[in-house]
Design a protein around this motif. Structure first.
Motif, mmCIF file in Angstrom:
data_model
loop_
_atom_site.group_PDB
_atom_site.id
_atom_site.type_symbol
_atom_site.label_atom_id
_atom_site.label_comp_id
_atom_site.label_asym_id
_atom_site.label_seq_id
_atom_site.Cartn_x
_atom_site.Cartn_y
_atom_site.Cartn_z
ATOM 1 N N TYR A 71 -1.546 7.022 -3.436
ATOM 2 C CA TYR A 71 -0.956 7.191 -4.757
ATOM 3 C C TYR A 71 0.086 8.304 -4.799
ATOM 4 C CZ TYR A 71 -4.489 4.051 -6.680
ATOM 5 O OH TYR A 71 -5.265 2.952 -6.963
ATOM 6 N N ARG A 83 1.033 -2.560 -2.084
ATOM 7 C CA ARG A 83 -0.205 -2.104 -2.713
ATOM 8 C C ARG A 83 -1.406 -2.218 -1.779
ATOM 9 N NH1 ARG A 83 -0.273 1.591 -5.887
ATOM 10 N NH2 ARG A 83 -1.942 2.340 -4.605
ATOM 11 N N THR A 84 -1.466 -3.274 -0.971
ATOM 12 C CA THR A 84 -2.580 -3.436 -0.042
ATOM 13 C C THR A 84 -2.603 -2.312 0.970
ATOM 14 O OG1 THR A 84 -2.518 -5.845 -0.259
ATOM 15 C CG2 THR A 84 -3.662 -4.949 1.667
ATOM 16 N N GLU A 87 -3.623 0.995 -0.737
ATOM 17 C CA GLU A 87 -5.059 1.065 -0.979
ATOM 18 C C GLU A 87 -5.808 1.383 0.318
ATOM 19 O OE1 GLU A 87 -6.614 1.252 -3.638
ATOM 20 O OE2 GLU A 87 -5.198 0.545 -5.137
ATOM 21 N N SER A 88 -5.306 0.848 1.449
ATOM 22 C CA SER A 88 -5.957 1.139 2.732
ATOM 23 C C SER A 88 -5.806 2.618 3.076
ATOM 24 C CB SER A 88 -5.378 0.263 3.846
ATOM 25 O OG SER A 88 -4.070 0.651 4.194
ATOM 26 N N THR A 90 -5.604 5.028 0.913
ATOM 27 C CA THR A 90 -6.523 5.741 0.019
ATOM 28 C C THR A 90 -7.958 5.622 0.514
ATOM 29 O OG1 THR A 90 -5.042 5.419 -1.868
ATOM 30 C CG2 THR A 90 -7.361 5.844 -2.365
ATOM 31 N N GLU A 91 -8.324 4.453 1.017
ATOM 32 C CA GLU A 91 -9.670 4.259 1.555
ATOM 33 C C GLU A 91 -9.892 5.130 2.790
ATOM 34 O OE1 GLU A 91 -13.468 3.053 1.413
ATOM 35 O OE2 GLU A 91 -11.899 2.557 -0.059
ATOM 36 N N GLN A 133 -4.668 7.330 -12.579
ATOM 37 C CA GLN A 133 -4.991 6.027 -13.147
ATOM 38 C C GLN A 133 -5.097 6.057 -14.670
ATOM 39 O OE1 GLN A 133 -8.541 4.910 -10.939
ATOM 40 N NE2 GLN A 133 -7.309 3.812 -9.417
#
Length: 203
Positions: A71, A83-84, A87-88, A90-91, A133
């Protein structure tokens, strides 16, 4: 000097720049390490750094984990807003934070030789993710770029007296492409004020 160090509280920031700049942005580290190996490498380096502080006499140490990396404006820019992929990232940050917490617990479990040692994890991940968010709930208008320059790539020395800035930084979560604004830092401080007080008091 050692007595002064023993009475002092230390805050260690462990990981954000080395993930974003040294691993994701540059290819050399990715040739040397898988992401799991790099996480372990950073955790071990953090342990070594903490041990060096302890050897100097430090007894009150707070360790800040990494934020939700996917982010950050710089990471979104470099990843073309995939976005995918974001998100990875961030994970991976979440996984690293857990490894870091586990290592800090091991340090405390083996701290009998250092009376009064307190090593405390301070998580920035959830608090900053909530701010991003729920941007408007926290009084912000912009979460995807920083206040300085374009807000997409500039950071550090690239934000200076010659760089244009937004008219109202209080509406921005980020000052540059990685670092939060003072308003965001204040909200983060309030989110883990109790932990910081605990470190400072040595309770």
């Amino acid at each position: 000097m050692e007595a002064r160090i023993t009475k002092s509280a230390f805050i260690v920031s462990a990981g954000t720049n080395v993930f974003v700049l040294n691993y994701f942005a540059l290819p050399e580290r990715r040739k040397q390490y898988t992401i799991t190996e790099y996480q372990d490498f950073l955790v071990q380096n953090t342990r070594n750094f903490i041990q060096a502080l302890v050897d100097l006499g430090a007894r009150k140490i707070g360790v800040v984990g990494v934020p939700p990396i996917g982010y950050l404006p710089l990471v979104m820019t470099l990843s073309s807003d995939n976005r995918t992929l974001l998100e990875s990232y961030t994970e991976l940050a979440k996984e690293y934070n857990q490894k870091l917490q586990n290592e800090l617990q091991r340090i405390m479990n083996n701290s009998s030789a250092c009376p009064g040692l307190q090593v405390v994890y301070t998580g920035i991940f959830k608090a900053l993710l909530d701010i991003i968010q729920n941007c408007t709930k926290h009084g912000f208008e912009e979460s995807r770029r920083g206040c300085c320059g374009t807000g997409l790539m500039e950071l550090g020395f690239l934000c200076n007296l010659n760089t244009a800035v937004c008219p109202d930084r209080s509406k921005f979560i980020f000052w540059d492409s990685i670092h939060p604004t003072d308003k965001t830092y204040n909200l983060l401080f309030l989110a883990f004020r109790d932990i910081i007080d605990k470190i400072a008091k040595g309770n």
